[in-house]
Design an enzyme around this catalytic site. Structure first.
Site, PDB file in Angstrom:
ATOM      1  CD  GLU A 435      -2.624  -1.480   0.000  1.00  0.00           C
ATOM      2  OE1 GLU A 435      -2.844  -0.552  -0.783  1.00  0.00           O
ATOM      3  OE2 GLU A 435      -3.002  -2.642  -0.223  1.00  0.00           O
ATOM      4  N   GLY A 436       1.979   1.198  -0.683  1.00  0.00           N
ATOM      5  CA  GLY A 436       2.906   2.323  -0.734  1.00  0.00           C
ATOM      6  C   GLY A 436       3.958   2.165   0.335  1.00  0.00           C
TER       7      GLY A 436
END
Length: 581
Positions: A435-436
């Site tokens: 998620e980054g």
């Protein structure tokens, strides 16, 4: 492993004495009160302790696998998910417009904490489905919502998001998946995606993928990305969903941790899908899902730390080794040894401070969703945006460090699988990546979030902390804590000002250190509020004051070192030539 004990009394303390839950719900016009909230959390904790925790270790050892082209999850997972859905847990915080209960998000976030503490792999299934629901609800057409939302909300179906390709990780501008119009309102989606969590399973029902791809007329870069809803099963024309779509699992990723979670390589071979939102605006739609997932991932770090702490404390009380500090007794429980106490306190200080900050952030999200005043909704939404990278990256960094510290308490036994501590370490590691990555989150904080409202959002947040610290300093038992946090807050203000308008080298070099500063000060704020609320001689209040003292005396001083490192600038990072590495 020891049984899991849901932290209900800590939730009670935070809701009733620190976060003002009943007043917050009254302001929002919500009927949920403290008693109902605790009843929900108690039941959620019971599910985690009795259903999820017992299947966690076998899930890790057995892992998911592919049988005849389909994913088979480890023993107990499919049954646990059926119990989860039948219990109404998938509907907890979802909108009543789509079959949800509409309960406050703070209950959802703390339920996520307990799921992560007991079975991180399992928690990804409902977490990703919830994110898919949010993206569809925010961006899809009414026709798509009518078909797909309610079965996702009630747990009959699950969701997944398909972003990453082998040549396009963080840089989504490079993705190559294609979508061609079929002439009937649908699209043929073709491409291969990697790292797709919950991409397939054996729970029954449909699996709805949200896939990023390019239309034939797409401009280059991120401005040419569209979002498509691509289900495993298509409508059969008779009210059912039995037609197998042309998508398949190419492989399961062989991972360091979360072995029970099927992380898939997904192949889409002209798979039928429908456009979600506007053409070429898919990234904005996907970020609705991603931002929800980033908060969830941050809570994974918190949950792992809390679960590992419980195991480490139980072991430290039972393990006899060495002599007492005065040499008079031996062997003694290792919890008497200063270094073991330091490790345990370090984990606990993060867990309880992070839990409070997560709760406050969740209440802001509730305000952003349902406050009657538009200006209040906008302000709360901006605060959530500011804190999302802090929760995601700060909590997962501290969560991994906490898992390692808890493992260390066990000594050599912590390295042995049967004690379960090495699984905490392996499972926690992914949360800093997906998620980054945390470096990307830090750059988001420094490069985008500090400039929200021309800098007024971060300034307002720091002013809010300052106001609470002034009130806490009037409490004798909280004065020392508040003063130490005030000093750290001043350093954070100075660094924040120095980063405004700084060049890319300066911000890039400072970002990770700055995010850790921000996280420490934010948790220090929560500890000051908790210390100010802990005014009685009860065991719980005395413990809160003691842990608050440890946090500000032994962990918060990192802020000074981080500020010094940032002030040194980028030269030490950029001086070495690329080819000299």
């Amino acid at each position: 492993m020891q049984a899991y004990l849901p932290p209900i009394e800590d939730y009670r303390f935070l809701l009733s004495e620190v976060l003002g839950f009943d007043d917050a719900m009254g302001e929002l016009g919500q009927e949920t009160d403290l008693d109902l909230a605790l009843a929900v959390l108690e039941e959620a904790g019971r599910f985690c302790a009795d259903v999820l925790h017992p299947i966690n270790r076998e899930g890790d050892e057995q892992g998911s696998r592919i049988v005849d082209g389909e994913v088979r999850t480890p023993p107990g997972f499919a049954a646990a998910y059926r119990d989860f859905a039948e219990g109404g847990w998938t509907t907890l915080s979802a909108s009543p417009d789509h079959g949800g209960q509409g309960l406050p998000f703070i209950l959802q976030l703390w339920f996520d904490e307990m799921m992560s503490a007991t079975n991180l792999s399992f928690g990804l299934f409902p977490g990703l489905t919830r994110g898919a629901c949010e993206a569809i609800a925010a961006h899809a057409s009414d026709d798509l919502k009518a078909i797909w939302l309610e079965p996702l909300v009630n747990g009959q179906w699950t969701g997944a998001m398909a972003l990453t390709e082998s040549g396009a990780g963080t840089d989504l501008a490079l993705l190559k998946a294609k979508a061609a119009p079929k002439g009937d309102g649908a699209y043929a989606v073709t491409g291969t995606k990697i790292f797709i969590s919950s991409g397939d399973h054996d729970f029954g029902g449909n699996i709805v993928h949200l896939v990023l791809a390019r239309l034939p007329d797409a401009p280059p870069g991120v401005k040419g990305i569209s979002l498509f809803l691509v289900p495993k099963f298509l409508p059969d024309g008779e009210g059912g969903f039995t037609v197998r779509n042309t998508m398949s699992v190419g492989a399961l990723e062989k991972k360091m941790g979360i072995h029970a979670q099927p992380t898939c390589v997904m192949n889409y071979d002209e798979a039928t899908g429908w456009l979600v939102g506007e053409p070429h605006r898919g990234l904005a739609a996907m970020f609705t899902m991603m931002n929800a997932e980033r908060l969830m991932v941050g809570i994974q770090g918190l949950g792992i730390a809390g679960g590992a702490y419980q195991q480490a404390v139980a072991y430290a009380r039972e393990r006899l080794q060495g002599r007492s500090a005065d040499g008079a007794r031996g062997p003694v429980s290792i919890i008497e040894h200063a270094d073991v106490r330091r490790m345990l306190l370090q984990v606990r200080a993060f867990v309880e401070g992070g839990r409070a900050l997560a709760g406050w952030t969740a209440l802001q999200l509730d305000r952003a969703r349902s406050h009657p005043d538009a200006a209040e909704r906008a302000q709360a939404d901006a605060l959530v945006a500011l804190l999302t990278p802090v929760v995601k990256a700060g909590f997962t960094d501290f969560g991994f460090e906490s898992a390692v510290q808890a493992q260390q308490v066990f000594g050599g036994h912590g390295y042995i699988r049967e004690w379960g501590m090495e699984q905490f370490v392996r499972d926690a590691r992914i949360a800093q990546i997906y998620e980054g990555t945390n470096g990307v989150q830090a750059m988001d904080l420094v490069g985008r979030k500090l400039t929200l409202g021309g800098g007024s959002v971060v300034t307002g947040f720091l002013d809010r902390i300052e106001s609470d610290l002034a009130a806490a300093q009037a409490q004798p038992d909280a004065a020392h804590v508040a003063q130490r946090v005030q000093s750290a807050l001043q350093r954070l203000r100075e660094v924040t000002v120095s980063l405004h308008g700084a060049d890319i080298h300066a911000t890039g070099s400072a970002a990770v250190d700055y995010l850790r500063m921000f996280t420490l000060v934010s948790m220090g704020w929560m500890w000051a509020r908790m210390a100010a609320a802990a005014t009685t001689g009860s065991e719980q209040h005395s413990a809160k004051r003691a842990v608050a003292r440890f946090f500000v005396d032994r962990m918060l001083p990192q802020v000074d070192a981080l500020a010094t490192a940032i002030a040194a600038g980028s030269e030490a990072i950029t001086a070495l030539a690329d080819d000299a590495f």
